[in-house]
Design a protein around this motif. Sequence first.
Motif, PDB file in Angstrom:
ATOM      1  N   GLU A  48      -9.936  50.465  18.803  1.00 41.25           N
ATOM      2  CA  GLU A  48     -10.308  49.441  17.710  1.00 41.25           C
ATOM      3  C   GLU A  48      -9.691  48.094  18.325  1.00 41.25           C
ATOM      4  O   GLU A  48      -8.730  48.119  19.341  1.00 41.25           O
ATOM      5  CB  GLU A  48      -9.229  49.945  16.805  1.00 41.25           C
ATOM      6  CG  GLU A  48      -9.671  51.015  15.993  1.00 41.25           C
ATOM      7  CD  GLU A  48      -8.636  51.629  14.523  1.00 41.25           C
ATOM      8  OE1 GLU A  48      -8.191  50.523  14.216  1.00 41.25           O
ATOM      9  OE2 GLU A  48      -8.667  52.788  14.149  1.00 41.25           O
ATOM     10  N   MET A  49     -10.308  47.159  17.741  1.00 46.51           N
ATOM     11  CA  MET A  49      -9.758  45.748  18.344  1.00 46.51           C
ATOM     12  C   MET A  49     -10.109  44.936  16.852  1.00 46.51           C
ATOM     13  O   MET A  49     -11.159  44.932  16.283  1.00 46.51           O
ATOM     14  CB  MET A  49     -10.720  45.445  19.314  1.00 46.51           C
ATOM     15  CG  MET A  49     -10.345  44.020  19.883  1.00 46.51           C
ATOM     16  SD  MET A  49     -10.996  43.627  21.210  1.00 46.51           S
ATOM     17  CE  MET A  49     -10.342  44.949  22.609  1.00 46.51           C
ATOM     18  N   GLY A  50      -9.177  43.696  16.739  1.00 47.21           N
ATOM     19  CA  GLY A  50      -9.442  42.906  15.724  1.00 47.21           C
ATOM     20  C   GLY A  50      -8.467  42.975  14.449  1.00 47.21           C
ATOM     21  O   GLY A  50      -7.886  44.213  14.405  1.00 47.21           O
ATOM     22  N   ASP A  51      -8.644  41.871  13.897  1.00 43.08           N
ATOM     23  CA  ASP A  51      -7.716  42.085  12.646  1.00 43.08           C
ATOM     24  C   ASP A  51      -8.664  41.800  11.317  1.00 43.08           C
ATOM     25  O   ASP A  51      -8.930  43.087  10.428  1.00 43.08           O
ATOM     26  CB  ASP A  51      -6.629  40.851  12.747  1.00 43.08           C
ATOM     27  CG  ASP A  51      -5.907  41.250  11.354  1.00 43.08           C
ATOM     28  OD1 ASP A  51      -5.955  42.099  10.675  1.00 43.08           O
ATOM     29  OD2 ASP A  51      -5.047  40.017  10.974  1.00 43.08           O
ATOM     30  N   VAL A  52      -9.150  40.570  10.856  1.00 42.02           N
ATOM     31  CA  VAL A  52      -9.892  40.553   9.769  1.00 42.02           C
ATOM     32  C   VAL A  52     -11.387  41.317   9.972  1.00 42.02           C
ATOM     33  O   VAL A  52     -11.914  41.946   8.936  1.00 42.02           O
ATOM     34  CB  VAL A  52     -10.098  38.822   9.536  1.00 42.02           C
ATOM     35  CG1 VAL A  52     -11.172  38.712   8.266  1.00 42.02           C
ATOM     36  CG2 VAL A  52      -8.886  38.337   9.232  1.00 42.02           C
ATOM     37  N   LYS A  53     -11.830  41.252  11.145  1.00 44.95           N
ATOM     38  CA  LYS A  53     -12.950  41.817  11.256  1.00 44.95           C
ATOM     39  C   LYS A  53     -12.707  42.980  12.427  1.00 44.95           C
ATOM     40  O   LYS A  53     -12.942  42.859  13.603  1.00 44.95           O
ATOM     41  CB  LYS A  53     -14.232  40.908  11.926  1.00 44.95           C
ATOM     42  CG  LYS A  53     -15.579  41.901  11.973  1.00 44.95           C
ATOM     43  CD  LYS A  53     -16.647  40.616  12.507  1.00 44.95           C
ATOM     44  CE  LYS A  53     -17.879  41.393  12.576  1.00 44.95           C
ATOM     45  NZ  LYS A  53     -17.991  42.196  13.494  1.00 44.95           N
ATOM     46  N   ARG A  54     -12.385  44.182  11.842  1.00 44.12           N
ATOM     47  CA  ARG A  54     -11.949  45.340  13.021  1.00 44.12           C
ATOM     48  C   ARG A  54     -13.307  45.981  13.362  1.00 44.12           C
ATOM     49  O   ARG A  54     -14.123  46.286  12.480  1.00 44.12           O
ATOM     50  CB  ARG A  54     -11.047  46.372  12.242  1.00 44.12           C
ATOM     51  CG  ARG A  54     -10.399  47.225  13.235  1.00 44.12           C
ATOM     52  CD  ARG A  54      -9.281  47.906  12.765  1.00 44.12           C
ATOM     53  NE  ARG A  54      -8.113  46.641  12.633  1.00 44.12           N
ATOM     54  CZ  ARG A  54      -6.819  47.272  12.897  1.00 44.12           C
ATOM     55  NH1 ARG A  54      -6.441  48.425  12.857  1.00 44.12           N
ATOM     56  NH2 ARG A  54      -5.918  45.947  13.103  1.00 44.12           N
ATOM     57  N   HIS A 114      -7.454  54.489  17.050  1.00 43.22           N
ATOM     58  CA  HIS A 114      -6.096  53.395  16.687  1.00 43.22           C
ATOM     59  C   HIS A 114      -5.563  52.954  18.033  1.00 43.22           C
ATOM     60  O   HIS A 114      -5.032  52.035  18.281  1.00 43.22           O
ATOM     61  CB  HIS A 114      -5.434  54.042  15.665  1.00 43.22           C
ATOM     62  CG  HIS A 114      -4.273  52.841  15.470  1.00 43.22           C
ATOM     63  ND1 HIS A 114      -4.601  51.763  14.543  1.00 43.22           N
ATOM     64  CD2 HIS A 114      -2.870  52.979  15.672  1.00 43.22           C
ATOM     65  CE1 HIS A 114      -3.455  51.166  14.445  1.00 43.22           C
ATOM     66  NE2 HIS A 114      -2.459  51.879  14.946  1.00 43.22           N
TER      67      HIS A 114
END
Length: 344
Positions: A269-275, A154
């Motif tokens: 971790e990177m991204g929101d909708v597609k993490r 995270h």
Amino acid sequence: MLRMENELRARTRSTARLVAAVTALSAGFGMAVGFFTRGEPVTGIVSGVLIALTISAVEILLQGRWTDAVRRLPVSVLFLFRTAVYGAAFFVMIHLAEALARRSWDPVVHPTRVVSNTTLLVSFGFAFAVNVAIMLARLLGPRVLVSLLTGRYHQPREEQRLVLFMDLRGSTQAAETLGDEKFHRFLNRVFWDVTEPVLEAGGEIYRYVGDEIIVTWPVRRGTIQAACVECAFAVEDALACRRGRYLAEFGIEPRLRSALHAGRLIVGEMGDVKREIVMLGDTMNTTARIEGACRAMSKDYIASAAALALAPLPPGIRAQSLGAVALRGKESGIELFALTRHNA
């Protein structure tokens, strides 16, 4: 060939871990059902064993004799099939364990609340939840799923990793020869066949990029018996064993070029909708440049001095020094070695 401490094949180990986890969950589930339906706790343990035997048989078939058929199924079909089988196993085996404990199949003589609409619903609900976890592990990768759930990355963290790029040789010509749809099937078949030796080497499939596959190892795991060095040769052997099938179906056989490097990466971790979990850093970029050097110098496999310093050459592998090679975007040359087998 790779000699790992555990002699079981990678997929067999994966199946064994899956069965062990399902056995534990099933025993807990059976004991919970027994408790809430006034059954005996030992019935739950017995039902867990019966469920494990049923599911292990199914998984051995799915990942063994039926592998080729399974790989052609849509994810949704496989998910529904597994859920139906698991749900039936949970429900029927709990009923069977209860009947064995009571030594009777007659609910009138020995009434029980184990077999009911509630336990039927709970059994298939539990099977649905288990298979959601299994499908997520297959789609994301088990280590990525665990890392996301535990929040390991995270906050970005620095790791020392070995990185292997494997690129399909002649992919442009192959795509033109086969056509887009058939080339997609060809490439997917290659990636399936590459998976086994990568898992045997303890590697993590980080990403598929076009016709390229990126594999990484934490340094400690990747240097065990020089697994990271031998991985590309094991992949070559796996594809060679299937040469006849490729020629019969596609008229061509896959050949890969490989590049191995080691160094520091930032993982997070990177991204929101597609993490997803992303690895960034000069090590990844340099490995890509080394793969380009393979193409420019007509070499099948090149490793950097940094990688070989961590993973000494295993028996049967020869390293030919290419000197300090200037790579695009690098201010100074990188010492590289072409790797081959002695009998090549």
